[in-house]
Design a protein around this motif. Structure first.
Motif, PDB file in Angstrom:
ATOM      1  N   GLU A 199      57.542  31.415 -31.937  1.00 29.47           N
ATOM      2  CA  GLU A 199      58.203  32.064 -33.061  1.00 29.47           C
ATOM      3  C   GLU A 199      57.629  33.461 -33.303  1.00 29.47           C
ATOM      4  N   VAL A 200      58.435  34.278 -33.971  1.00 27.96           N
ATOM      5  CA  VAL A 200      57.941  35.585 -34.403  1.00 27.96           C
ATOM      6  C   VAL A 200      56.866  35.369 -35.458  1.00 27.96           C
ATOM      7  N   GLY A 201      55.783  36.109 -35.361  1.00 20.83           N
ATOM      8  CA  GLY A 201      54.672  35.936 -36.284  1.00 20.83           C
ATOM      9  C   GLY A 201      55.047  36.273 -37.715  1.00 20.83           C
ATOM     10  N   THR A 202      54.228  35.808 -38.627  1.00 22.00           N
ATOM     11  CA  THR A 202      54.415  36.123 -40.049  1.00 22.00           C
ATOM     12  C   THR A 202      53.262  36.953 -40.597  1.00 22.00           C
ATOM     13  N   GLU A 203      52.234  37.170 -39.784  1.00 28.06           N
ATOM     14  CA  GLU A 203      51.108  38.014 -40.167  1.00 28.06           C
ATOM     15  C   GLU A 203      51.245  39.378 -39.491  1.00 28.06           C
ATOM     16  N   ALA A 208      52.666  42.865 -34.967  1.00 30.29           N
ATOM     17  CA  ALA A 208      52.438  44.124 -34.257  1.00 30.29           C
ATOM     18  C   ALA A 208      52.163  43.881 -32.783  1.00 30.29           C
ATOM     19  N   SER A 209      51.354  42.879 -32.479  1.00 28.04           N
ATOM     20  CA  SER A 209      51.041  42.569 -31.085  1.00 28.04           C
ATOM     21  C   SER A 209      52.294  42.150 -30.323  1.00 28.04           C
ATOM     22  N   GLN A 210      53.115  41.317 -30.941  1.00 27.07           N
ATOM     23  CA  GLN A 210      54.345  40.862 -30.287  1.00 27.07           C
ATOM     24  C   GLN A 210      55.314  42.022 -30.063  1.00 27.07           C
ATOM     25  N   LEU A 211      55.488  42.854 -31.080  1.00 27.44           N
ATOM     26  CA  LEU A 211      56.456  43.946 -30.978  1.00 27.44           C
ATOM     27  C   LEU A 211      56.031  44.996 -29.958  1.00 27.44           C
ATOM     28  N   THR A 212      54.755  45.345 -29.943  1.00 25.59           N
ATOM     29  CA  THR A 212      54.300  46.356 -28.979  1.00 25.59           C
ATOM     30  C   THR A 212      54.412  45.837 -27.547  1.00 25.59           C
ATOM     31  N   VAL A 231      46.178  45.748 -43.564  1.00 25.13           N
ATOM     32  CA  VAL A 231      46.861  44.708 -44.331  1.00 25.13           C
ATOM     33  C   VAL A 231      46.730  44.948 -45.826  1.00 25.13           C
ATOM     34  N   ALA A 232      45.555  45.386 -46.265  1.00 21.89           N
ATOM     35  CA  ALA A 232      45.312  45.574 -47.695  1.00 21.89           C
ATOM     36  C   ALA A 232      46.279  46.573 -48.310  1.00 21.89           C
ATOM     37  N   ASN A 233      46.609  47.615 -47.568  1.00 26.39           N
ATOM     38  CA  ASN A 233      47.512  48.647 -48.083  1.00 26.39           C
ATOM     39  C   ASN A 233      48.937  48.501 -47.562  1.00 26.39           C
ATOM     40  N   GLY A 234      49.205  47.404 -46.856  1.00 24.86           N
ATOM     41  CA  GLY A 234      50.560  47.165 -46.372  1.00 24.86           C
ATOM     42  C   GLY A 234      51.056  48.234 -45.423  1.00 24.86           C
ATOM     43  N   ARG A 235      50.271  48.490 -44.366  1.00 25.06           N
ATOM     44  CA  ARG A 235      50.634  49.556 -43.430  1.00 25.06           C
ATOM     45  C   ARG A 235      50.342  49.152 -41.995  1.00 25.06           C
TER      46      ARG A 235
END
Length: 299
Positions: A199-203, A208-212, A231-235
């Motif tokens: 499945e596509v990750g939720t974290e 990012a690893s899957q998409l790249t 993660v803390a700043n949502g970026r």
């Protein structure tokens, strides 16, 4: 007028005619040479494309042969070694099945990247012109959907809310006026999902690893893609090198669009997209931003 004058005039006229004839002959020769060069280059281009297709197909055939060889060896091993027969027969069947799939699913045609880029450029130039004519902002917001992975929202005002009516393409509500479009990356993401094991990750880090990997290995849209996650700043900032589709700062470019759609679908929340020129380490920096779950619920 003396006879010498007539002779001089005739000589001048003859010289002029000769020069004009020589010039016309030279022009004709140049045109023939250019035509021959164009024809030669066309033939060479066709030959190179054919060789490229054959080389790609050869890779698939080699893979199929390799899988078939593994399958045959494993099957023969099952006959020779009864104690491990079940495992070897299963391995042999898997190898042979993979060989058949690889051979029959081998692409028969490859589309050059420059052809795809020209098609994209024409379509996106029109959309960018419409966006400018409507006075919309540069904001690009990718909103997860129910029937599609995500859609692109281009607001008219700096302060906006995500449209409740997501049928698009034109949203006329006062607080969410703008365009709500099919994202270029949506279909790419669907294809990516079909090829993904699991499945596509939720974290964010997993996504990012899957998409790249999908960008570089599956679609070959870039030579490299390296993610930096906060993660803390949502970026998430992805450094892209070697884009197959040219400049990334154009309207809904396939690479940033695919990344934004992926984060929006995986995190199940709107994602804003920013694209900037890179430095000596990368050609482009693609930044996806999202709000935390608490902020999303409060909104």
């Amino acid at each position: 007028m003396s006879s010498n004058d007539y002779e001089t005039s005739d000589t001048h006229s003859t010289t002029t005619d000769t020069a004009e004839s020589a010039s016309e002959s030279t022009d004709s020769t140049d045109q023939l040479e250019l035509a021959a060069q164009v024809e030669l280059l066309t033939e060479e281009n066709h030959r190179l494309r054919q060789e490229f297709v054959q080389a790609r197909q050869s890779r698939y055939r080699s893979t199929a042969v390799g899988l078939a060889a593994i399958g045959i060896v494993a099957a023969l091993g099952g006959l020779l070694f009864p104690d491990t027969r079940d495992v070897l027969v299963a391995l042999g069947a898997t190898g042979l099945f993979g060989a058949v799939l690889t051979y029959y699913l081998m692409p028969s045609q490859f589309i050059a990247a420059d052809v795809g880029e020209r098609v994209y450029t024409a379509a996106m130039t029109n959309l960018a012109s419409i966006s400018d004519e409507l006075g919309l902002r540069e904001n690009r917001v990718y909103v997860p959907g129910e029937t599609v992975p995500a859609r692109l929202f281009v607001p008219q005002h700096a302060e906006y809310s995500i449209p409740d009516d997501r049928s698009g393409p034109i949203v006329v509500d006062d607080d969410s006026r703008g365009l709500f479009l099919e994202a270029t990356g949506a279909e790419l993401f669907r294809e990516f999902e079909r090829a993904l094991t699991g499945e596509v990750g939720t974290e964010p880090a997993v996504i990012a690893s899957q998409l790249t990997d999908g960008l570089v290995e599956q679609f070959e849209l870039a030579q490299s893609a390296d993610a930096d996650i906060d993660v803390a700043n949502g970026r998430a900032t992805i450094a892209i090198t070697g884009s197959a589709f040219g400049s990334l700062d154009r309207f809904d470019h396939p690479i940033p669009s695919f990344l934004a759609v992926g984060f929006a679908a995986g995190l199940d929340r709107p994602v804003t997209l920013e694209v900037a020129a890179g430095d000596d380490r990368a050609d482009w920096l693609v930044t996806c931003r999202w709000s935390s779950e608490t902020e999303t619920e409060a909104a």
